[in-house]
Write a protein that holds these residues in place. Structure first.
Motif, PDB file in Angstrom:
ATOM      1  N   VAL A 258     -10.821  72.897 -37.837  1.00  0.00           N
ATOM      2  CA  VAL A 258     -10.071  73.798 -38.574  1.00  0.00           C
ATOM      3  C   VAL A 258      -9.932  73.762 -39.811  1.00  0.00           C
ATOM      4  O   VAL A 258      -9.402  74.371 -40.703  1.00  0.00           O
ATOM      5  N   GLY A 259     -10.432  72.474 -40.513  1.00  0.00           N
ATOM      6  CA  GLY A 259     -10.342  72.113 -41.884  1.00  0.00           C
ATOM      7  C   GLY A 259      -8.980  71.613 -42.133  1.00  0.00           C
ATOM      8  O   GLY A 259      -8.147  71.393 -41.199  1.00  0.00           O
ATOM      9  N   VAL A 260      -8.720  71.170 -43.527  1.00  0.00           N
ATOM     10  CA  VAL A 260      -7.730  70.230 -43.653  1.00  0.00           C
ATOM     11  C   VAL A 260      -6.360  71.330 -43.653  1.00  0.00           C
ATOM     12  O   VAL A 260      -6.450  72.333 -44.003  1.00  0.00           O
ATOM     13  N   VAL A 261      -5.296  70.732 -42.869  1.00  0.00           N
ATOM     14  CA  VAL A 261      -4.232  71.472 -42.605  1.00  0.00           C
ATOM     15  C   VAL A 261      -3.036  71.029 -43.501  1.00  0.00           C
ATOM     16  O   VAL A 261      -2.450  69.852 -43.475  1.00  0.00           O
ATOM     17  N   PRO A 262      -2.552  71.940 -44.287  1.00  0.00           N
ATOM     18  CA  PRO A 262      -1.203  71.724 -44.989  1.00  0.00           C
ATOM     19  C   PRO A 262      -0.055  71.052 -44.129  1.00  0.00           C
ATOM     20  O   PRO A 262      -0.074  71.534 -42.820  1.00  0.00           O
ATOM     21  N   MET A 263       0.671  70.252 -44.411  1.00  0.00           N
ATOM     22  CA  MET A 263       1.846  69.717 -43.636  1.00  0.00           C
ATOM     23  C   MET A 263       2.695  70.773 -42.857  1.00  0.00           C
ATOM     24  O   MET A 263       2.928  70.712 -41.745  1.00  0.00           O
ATOM     25  N   GLU A 264       2.998  71.659 -43.755  1.00  0.00           N
ATOM     26  CA  GLU A 264       3.977  73.044 -43.318  1.00  0.00           C
ATOM     27  C   GLU A 264       3.187  73.858 -42.107  1.00  0.00           C
ATOM     28  O   GLU A 264       3.906  74.404 -41.142  1.00  0.00           O
ATOM     29  N   GLN A 265       1.987  73.527 -42.011  1.00  0.00           N
ATOM     30  CA  GLN A 265       1.397  74.350 -40.768  1.00  0.00           C
ATOM     31  C   GLN A 265       0.961  73.492 -39.673  1.00  0.00           C
ATOM     32  O   GLN A 265       0.478  74.240 -38.877  1.00  0.00           O
ATOM     33  N   GLY A 266       1.323  72.445 -39.977  1.00  0.00           N
ATOM     34  CA  GLY A 266       0.876  71.550 -38.584  1.00  0.00           C
ATOM     35  C   GLY A 266       1.732  72.001 -37.260  1.00  0.00           C
ATOM     36  O   GLY A 266       0.975  71.912 -36.061  1.00  0.00           O
ATOM     37  N   PRO A 267       3.170  72.211 -37.378  1.00  0.00           N
ATOM     38  CA  PRO A 267       3.554  72.747 -36.144  1.00  0.00           C
ATOM     39  C   PRO A 267       2.740  73.915 -35.389  1.00  0.00           C
ATOM     40  O   PRO A 267       2.639  73.998 -34.266  1.00  0.00           O
TER      41      PRO A 267
END
Length: 311
Positions: A258-267
């Motif tokens: 899914v590519g690099v995920v910003p921290m806020e989108q982890g959950p």
């Protein structure tokens, strides 16, 4: 109190998250004055406008590790900032700092390679590779001892091992946790394709580092019986070029990127998956364990000391 926070040696991975989190939490203690030396990665990601006037930021134009044998001393840059800030204490978030301040110096230790010699990671290396790690370790241990008055670690297991490695009892444990995003998760659009019937998804929210052992994933895929293999999907979060380099075309139907995920989108990504998969061979702390617990997902991980002490 005047506090000088040094993140100059932090340039990737979990160390950046630790430094970022610590600096942001300092806003809850407005009685102090903070002087923050920013490493390149942190300098690009930190929103300085969100900090009050008691924070002062300094960008370092180089990585200290690359200047150890330079004709231009590393200390000149740091000494100038210390002289300006006049701190009561210096905290280097991830050492070694390659610099000895005049003020008392607390250093974070986040290098598992030198305290877990029994890790299978080393057995997979060539004799020359193991020799390189040995000499690199001796070099780094020297700078840890020379540059610090006390140390802070994230687990009791690391605490015990670091005391033995450095021959000191001046080591404190400050437990880490997952980001606050996991306690109040926001909702984002799904990143994964529609789920097939009976599909089981295992998430590895990590960059590609040799010690993370993500290269084991194709071997796991190969070991699965056909009926199970068709139901299992590994989910990774890698830059596309890294994904294509390490996962052949025949594995990509089983390993979704899914590519690099910003921290806020982890959950949000955790909610799309069924378990957390972390085959790592070396850690001082991994937020993935705490993240999976916060999201109430089962954990599949290596049977190592650091995993036991964190979980």
């Amino acid at each position: 109190m005047r506090i000088l926070i040094n993140t100059a040696t932090t340039f990737k991975g979990g160390g950046v998250q630790v430094a970022n989190s610590f600096i942001k939490e300092c806003r809850n203690y407005p009685e102090n004055e903070y002087h923050v030396i920013l490493g390149s990665a942190l300098g690009k990601s930190l929103d300085r406008a969100s900090f009050p006037d008691n924070f002062h930021f300094y960008d370092i134009p180089f990585r200290p590790a690359t200047r150890v044998f330079s004709l231009k001393p590393i200390a000149s840059f740091f000494d100038a900032i210390e002289a300006k800030a006049k701190p009561d204490v210096v905290f280097t978030t991830s050492g070694p700092s390659y610099w000895r301040p005049k003020a008392p110096h607390l250093t974070g230790y986040n290098l598992p390679h030198y305290i877990y010699p029994e890790s299978p990671f080393f057995a997979a290396l060539s004799p020359i590779g193991r020799l390189k790690w040995y000499f690199k370790g001796a070099f780094i241990i020297y700078f840890f001892k020379k540059g610090s008055d006390a140390y802070v670690v994230q687990t009791d297991d690391v605490n015990t091992r670091l005391r033995k490695l450095l021959g000191t009892d001046k080591v404190a444990t400050v437990s880490n946790t997952c980001s606050t995003y996991y306690y109040d998760p926001a909702t984002f659009p799904d990143r994964l394709p529609a789920r097939k019937e009976g599909e089981f998804r295992m998430l590895t929210l990590s960059a590609w580092y040799p010690h993370k052992n993500l290269s084991v994933i194709p071997k796991v895929v190969d070991s699965l019986e056909p009926a199970i293999k068709d139901r299992v999907r590994f989910v990774v979060t890698l830059p596309e070029d890294v994904y294509e380099q390490h996962f052949e075309e025949r594995y990509r139907q089983y390993v979704l990127n899914v590519g690099v995920v910003p921290m806020e989108q982890g959950p949000s990504l955790y909610k799309e998956c069924d378990a957390m998969f972390l085959p790592t061979l070396l850690e001082c702390f991994s937020a993935s364990y705490a993240e999976a617990m916060a999201m109430e997902k089962p954990i599949l991980t290596s049977d190592m000391g650091f995993a036991h002490t964190i979980c």
